[in-house]
Write an enzyme that holds these catalytic residues in place. Sequence first.
Site, PDB file in Angstrom:
ATOM      1  N   ALA A  63       0.613  -1.084   0.039  1.00 48.40           N
ATOM      2  CA  ALA A  63       0.160   0.000  -0.156  1.00 48.40           C
ATOM      3  C   ALA A  63       0.737   1.126   0.012  1.00 48.40           C
ATOM      4  CB  ALA A  63      -0.952   0.201   1.390  1.00 48.40           C
ATOM      5  N   GLY A 108       0.274  -5.565  -0.104  1.00 45.43           N
ATOM      6  CA  GLY A 108      -1.295  -5.722  -0.597  1.00 45.43           C
ATOM      7  C   GLY A 108      -0.648  -6.333  -2.433  1.00 45.43           C
ATOM      8  N   GLU A 111      -0.618 -10.017  -1.724  1.00 46.43           N
ATOM      9  CA  GLU A 111      -1.425 -10.578  -1.918  1.00 46.43           C
ATOM     10  C   GLU A 111      -2.607 -10.532  -3.705  1.00 46.43           C
ATOM     11  OE1 GLU A 111      -4.249  -8.955   1.832  1.00 46.43           O
ATOM     12  OE2 GLU A 111      -3.142  -7.514   0.642  1.00 46.43           O
ATOM     13  N   GLU A 131       2.530  -6.088   6.870  1.00 43.45           N
ATOM     14  CA  GLU A 131       1.832  -5.049   7.479  1.00 43.45           C
ATOM     15  C   GLU A 131       1.809  -4.922   9.105  1.00 43.45           C
ATOM     16  OE1 GLU A 131      -0.266  -6.979   3.917  1.00 43.45           O
ATOM     17  OE2 GLU A 131       0.838  -7.409   5.165  1.00 43.45           O
TER      18      GLU A 131
END
Length: 259
Positions: A63, A108, A111, A131
Site C-alpha cells: 500500500a 498488498g 496479496e 503489515e
Amino acid sequence: MAAVEYREEDGILFVKFNRPEALNAINREFVRGLRNVVEYARENKSVRVIVITGEGKAFCAGADIKMFSESSHFAARNTIEELGRVLEDMEDLEVPVIAAVNGFALGGGCEVAMACDIIIASEKASFGQPEINLGIIPGAGGTQRLARLVGWKKAMELCLTGERISAEEAYRLGLVNKVVEHEKLIDEAKKLAEIIKSKSPYAVMLVKQAVNRGYKMSLKDGIMYERDLFTISFSSKDAEEGIRAFVEKRKAEFRRDRE
C-alpha cells in the site's frame, strides 16, 4: 501516466504496474486500473491469458503508506475493500492470470500475486506480509490465501514476524510455481501463456473453476463439483474436436474465442 497499463497482443493481455517511483505501491488509481483490467478481460472474449508484472525493481511493494496516512479509517477500509473485491473478481475470471513477479511483492503486492492463478518469480523477487511492522494486519486476503498456499503454521509465522522470503524459499513453500533468471522472466511467462492459449478455451475456463472453487469445498463436495464440470466439458464442441483430432492423429483446432 497510468498506474496500471495494459495491452492485448494475440490473445494475451499484458498488464504492467507502472508507478516505479513508488515501487508500484497501491493507491486509488492502482485499484481502479486493476479493476479496468478485470472488466476488459470480461468484455473482450479474444483475451485468453493475462500476464501481470511490475515496472522497475518491484512487482508491487504494498500500500501507498503516504496515501493511507492521510486517509480516515473509513476511507482506508473502502480502498482495501475495493482491492479485495477486485482480487476476488480476478480469481473468478474465465481466463488464467499469470503473475510474473519481477521484484518486491510485499503486503498488498503479495496479496495481488496470490490472487493470480500461477506465479513465476524472478530470482530477484521477494515476498512477505509486513503489515505487522506498521501495527496493522493484511486486509485484502493476505492471511487467508497465504495460509491456504503455504500452510497455516508458516502463514502465521510470516504474518506475525513480517519477514520477507526469497523467491527460492517461496518456491520451496509452494507459494510460487517457478523461479527463473531475472532477464528471462517475461519470456518464461509468455511461453507458459502460449502453452495455455493453445488449449481449449472452454476446458481452460472449467479447470480454473474446478481448482479455485473446489479448493474451498470439502474433498467430497469438490469431487462432485469436478464431476459436474467434467460432464459439461465432455458435451462441448471443443471436446468433440479434441477427441476427433486424437483419433485422426492430427492437432486439434479449438475455437479461438470464449463463448
